[in-house]
Write a protein that holds these residues in place. Structure first.
Motif, PDB file in Angstrom:
ATOM      1  N   ASN A  62       9.518  -0.241  -3.794  1.00 50.42           N
ATOM      2  CA  ASN A  62       9.137  -1.240  -2.798  1.00 50.42           C
ATOM      3  C   ASN A  62       8.010  -2.139  -3.284  1.00 50.42           C
ATOM      4  OD1 ASN A  62       9.752   1.296  -0.561  1.00 50.42           O
ATOM      5  ND2 ASN A  62      10.826  -0.633  -0.382  1.00 50.42           N
ATOM      6  N   PHE A  63       7.248  -1.684  -4.274  1.00 56.25           N
ATOM      7  CA  PHE A  63       6.088  -2.442  -4.726  1.00 56.25           C
ATOM      8  C   PHE A  63       6.259  -3.024  -6.126  1.00 56.25           C
ATOM      9  CE2 PHE A  63       4.425   0.479  -1.504  1.00 56.25           C
ATOM     10  CZ  PHE A  63       3.858  -0.449  -0.649  1.00 56.25           C
ATOM     11  N   ARG A  64       7.496  -3.052  -6.630  1.00 56.06           N
ATOM     12  CA  ARG A  64       7.736  -3.683  -7.933  1.00 56.06           C
ATOM     13  C   ARG A  64       7.451  -5.184  -7.861  1.00 56.06           C
ATOM     14  NH1 ARG A  64       7.871  -0.076 -11.764  1.00 56.06           N
ATOM     15  NH2 ARG A  64       9.270   1.645 -11.359  1.00 56.06           N
ATOM     16  N   THR A  65       7.752  -5.773  -6.739  1.00 55.75           N
ATOM     17  CA  THR A  65       7.432  -7.177  -6.485  1.00 55.75           C
ATOM     18  C   THR A  65       6.527  -7.224  -5.263  1.00 55.75           C
ATOM     19  OG1 THR A  65       9.379  -7.455  -5.082  1.00 55.75           O
ATOM     20  CG2 THR A  65       9.632  -7.988  -7.425  1.00 55.75           C
ATOM     21  N   PRO A  66       5.777  -8.301  -5.072  1.00 60.42           N
ATOM     22  CA  PRO A  66       4.902  -8.378  -3.897  1.00 60.42           C
ATOM     23  C   PRO A  66       5.701  -8.155  -2.607  1.00 60.42           C
ATOM     24  CG  PRO A  66       4.407 -10.160  -5.402  1.00 60.42           C
ATOM     25  CD  PRO A  66       5.635  -9.477  -5.939  1.00 60.42           C
ATOM     26  N   ASN A  67       5.175  -7.333  -1.740  1.00 57.19           N
ATOM     27  CA  ASN A  67       5.864  -6.958  -0.512  1.00 57.19           C
ATOM     28  C   ASN A  67       4.866  -6.955   0.641  1.00 57.19           C
ATOM     29  OD1 ASN A  67       7.509  -5.887   1.455  1.00 57.19           O
ATOM     30  ND2 ASN A  67       8.292  -4.229   0.183  1.00 57.19           N
ATOM     31  N   PHE A  68       4.448  -8.132   1.047  1.00 60.41           N
ATOM     32  CA  PHE A  68       3.449  -8.237   2.104  1.00 60.41           C
ATOM     33  C   PHE A  68       3.965  -7.668   3.423  1.00 60.41           C
ATOM     34  CE2 PHE A  68       0.915 -10.072   5.440  1.00 60.41           C
ATOM     35  CZ  PHE A  68      -0.359  -9.936   4.937  1.00 60.41           C
ATOM     36  N   GLY A  69       5.252  -7.801   3.673  1.00 58.97           N
ATOM     37  CA  GLY A  69       5.813  -7.279   4.909  1.00 58.97           C
ATOM     38  C   GLY A  69       5.593  -5.785   5.053  1.00 58.97           C
ATOM     39  N   LEU A  70       5.854  -5.042   3.996  1.00 63.94           N
ATOM     40  CA  LEU A  70       5.657  -3.593   4.037  1.00 63.94           C
ATOM     41  C   LEU A  70       4.173  -3.244   4.111  1.00 63.94           C
ATOM     42  CD1 LEU A  70       6.742  -0.736   3.983  1.00 63.94           C
ATOM     43  CD2 LEU A  70       6.789  -0.874   1.472  1.00 63.94           C
ATOM     44  N   VAL A  71       3.354  -3.958   3.351  1.00 59.75           N
ATOM     45  CA  VAL A  71       1.913  -3.695   3.384  1.00 59.75           C
ATOM     46  C   VAL A  71       1.366  -3.928   4.792  1.00 59.75           C
ATOM     47  CG1 VAL A  71      -0.335  -4.473   2.528  1.00 59.75           C
ATOM     48  CG2 VAL A  71       1.560  -4.164   0.932  1.00 59.75           C
ATOM     49  N   SER A  72       1.776  -5.013   5.431  1.00 54.89           N
ATOM     50  CA  SER A  72       1.287  -5.290   6.786  1.00 54.89           C
ATOM     51  C   SER A  72       1.809  -4.258   7.778  1.00 54.89           C
ATOM     52  CB  SER A  72       1.679  -6.704   7.221  1.00 54.89           C
ATOM     53  OG  SER A  72       3.080  -6.830   7.336  1.00 54.89           O
ATOM     54  N   GLU A  73       3.053  -3.818   7.592  1.00 56.88           N
ATOM     55  CA  GLU A  73       3.616  -2.794   8.467  1.00 56.88           C
ATOM     56  C   GLU A  73       2.839  -1.473   8.345  1.00 56.88           C
ATOM     57  OE1 GLU A  73       7.747  -0.353   8.435  1.00 56.88           O
ATOM     58  OE2 GLU A  73       7.932  -2.542   8.207  1.00 56.88           O
ATOM     59  N   VAL A  74       2.490  -1.105   7.115  1.00 56.53           N
ATOM     60  CA  VAL A  74       1.737   0.129   6.879  1.00 56.53           C
ATOM     61  C   VAL A  74       0.334   0.020   7.470  1.00 56.53           C
ATOM     62  CG1 VAL A  74       0.634   1.515   5.071  1.00 56.53           C
ATOM     63  CG2 VAL A  74       3.041   0.894   4.863  1.00 56.53           C
ATOM     64  N   LEU A  75      -0.327  -1.115   7.240  1.00 55.33           N
ATOM     65  CA  LEU A  75      -1.672  -1.299   7.780  1.00 55.33           C
ATOM     66  C   LEU A  75      -1.671  -1.227   9.303  1.00 55.33           C
ATOM     67  CD1 LEU A  75      -3.065  -4.137   5.487  1.00 55.33           C
ATOM     68  CD2 LEU A  75      -3.847  -1.770   5.582  1.00 55.33           C
ATOM     69  N   LEU A  76      -0.710  -1.891   9.930  1.00 53.11           N
ATOM     70  CA  LEU A  76      -0.627  -1.867  11.390  1.00 53.11           C
ATOM     71  C   LEU A  76      -0.323  -0.455  11.891  1.00 53.11           C
ATOM     72  CD1 LEU A  76      -0.838  -3.588  13.914  1.00 53.11           C
ATOM     73  CD2 LEU A  76       1.611  -4.038  13.728  1.00 53.11           C
ATOM     74  N   TRP A  77       0.541   0.260  11.187  1.00 57.79           N
ATOM     75  CA  TRP A  77       0.856   1.636  11.573  1.00 57.79           C
ATOM     76  C   TRP A  77      -0.388   2.526  11.484  1.00 57.79           C
ATOM     77  CZ3 TRP A  77       0.921   6.423   9.095  1.00 57.79           C
ATOM     78  CH2 TRP A  77       1.582   7.443   9.780  1.00 57.79           C
ATOM     79  N   LEU A  78      -1.168   2.357  10.413  1.00 56.51           N
ATOM     80  CA  LEU A  78      -2.388   3.147  10.262  1.00 56.51           C
ATOM     81  C   LEU A  78      -3.379   2.858  11.390  1.00 56.51           C
ATOM     82  CD1 LEU A  78      -2.944   2.939   6.408  1.00 56.51           C
ATOM     83  CD2 LEU A  78      -2.432   5.008   7.723  1.00 56.51           C
ATOM     84  N   VAL A  79      -3.524   1.586  11.738  1.00 52.94           N
ATOM     85  CA  VAL A  79      -4.434   1.204  12.821  1.00 52.94           C
ATOM     86  C   VAL A  79      -3.937   1.779  14.141  1.00 52.94           C
ATOM     87  CG1 VAL A  79      -5.242  -0.760  14.198  1.00 52.94           C
ATOM     88  CG2 VAL A  79      -5.384  -0.838  11.715  1.00 52.94           C
ATOM     89  N   LYS A  80      -2.643   1.638  14.418  1.00 52.87           N
ATOM     90  CA  LYS A  80      -2.073   2.157  15.675  1.00 52.87           C
ATOM     91  C   LYS A  80      -2.160   3.687  15.734  1.00 52.87           C
ATOM     92  CE  LYS A  80      -0.418  -1.632  17.600  1.00 52.87           C
ATOM     93  NZ  LYS A  80      -0.738  -2.092  18.926  1.00 52.87           N
ATOM     94  N   ARG A  81      -2.070   4.333  14.596  1.00 55.09           N
ATOM     95  CA  ARG A  81      -2.196   5.795  14.555  1.00 55.09           C
ATOM     96  C   ARG A  81      -3.617   6.208  14.925  1.00 55.09           C
ATOM     97  NH1 ARG A  81      -0.137  10.518  12.074  1.00 55.09           N
ATOM     98  NH2 ARG A  81      -1.787  11.759  11.094  1.00 55.09           N
ATOM     99  N   TYR A  82      -4.564   5.433  14.498  1.00 56.13           N
ATOM    100  CA  TYR A  82      -5.970   5.736  14.768  1.00 56.13           C
ATOM    101  C   TYR A  82      -6.361   5.348  16.189  1.00 56.13           C
ATOM    102  CZ  TYR A  82     -10.985   6.060  14.088  1.00 56.13           C
ATOM    103  OH  TYR A  82     -12.303   6.397  14.201  1.00 56.13           O
TER     104      TYR A  82
END
Length: 122
Positions: free
Chosen positions: A26-46
């Motif tokens: 998933n990170f072989r090429t820039p993947n801002f969509g996944l990075v933003s999804e992960v960041l938002l998930w981490l924030v929502k988890r907290y």
């Protein structure tokens, strides 16, 4: 990002219960969509009631999103996040995600206690 960093990140996200499979491909090429999804998930988890808009369609939306995530993390966890002007650097965003993700289970349980250095070990 090194192979080891990506492997550790994907394993940590799996251990935290991230609902989607993240592979190193998933990170072989820039993947801002996944990075933003992960960041938002981490924030929502907290903090499930946080109100950070998930829109990242335009460059302005992306900048606003990253600033909102960084502000939330800085306010709620007293962590220091480097907000240099690197808008196109997905590696930097992934590095910030890695620096935040290993401490999530510990901080969720012991939010008021200082972290022990051993908590950051994988």
């Amino acid at each position: 990002m090194s192979f080891r960093d990506l492997r550790n990140f994907t394993e940590m996200m799996r251990a935290l219960g991230y609902p989607r499979h993240i592979s190193m491909e998933n990170f072989r090429t820039p993947n801002f969509g996944l990075v933003s999804e992960v960041l938002l998930w981490l924030v929502k988890r907290y903090e499930p009631q946080t109100d950070i808009p998930p829109d990242v369609d335009t460059e302005q939306d992306r900048v606003f999103f990253i600033k909102a995530i960084a502000q939330f993390m800085e306010d709620s966890e007293e962590s220091e996040i480097d907000m240099e002007d690197d808008d196109d650097e997905d590696d930097d965003l992934e590095d910030e995600s890695i620096s935040l993700s290993p401490t999530k289970p510990n901080r969720r349980v012991r939010k008021s206690e200082p972290l022990d250095e051993s908590d950051n070990d994988f």
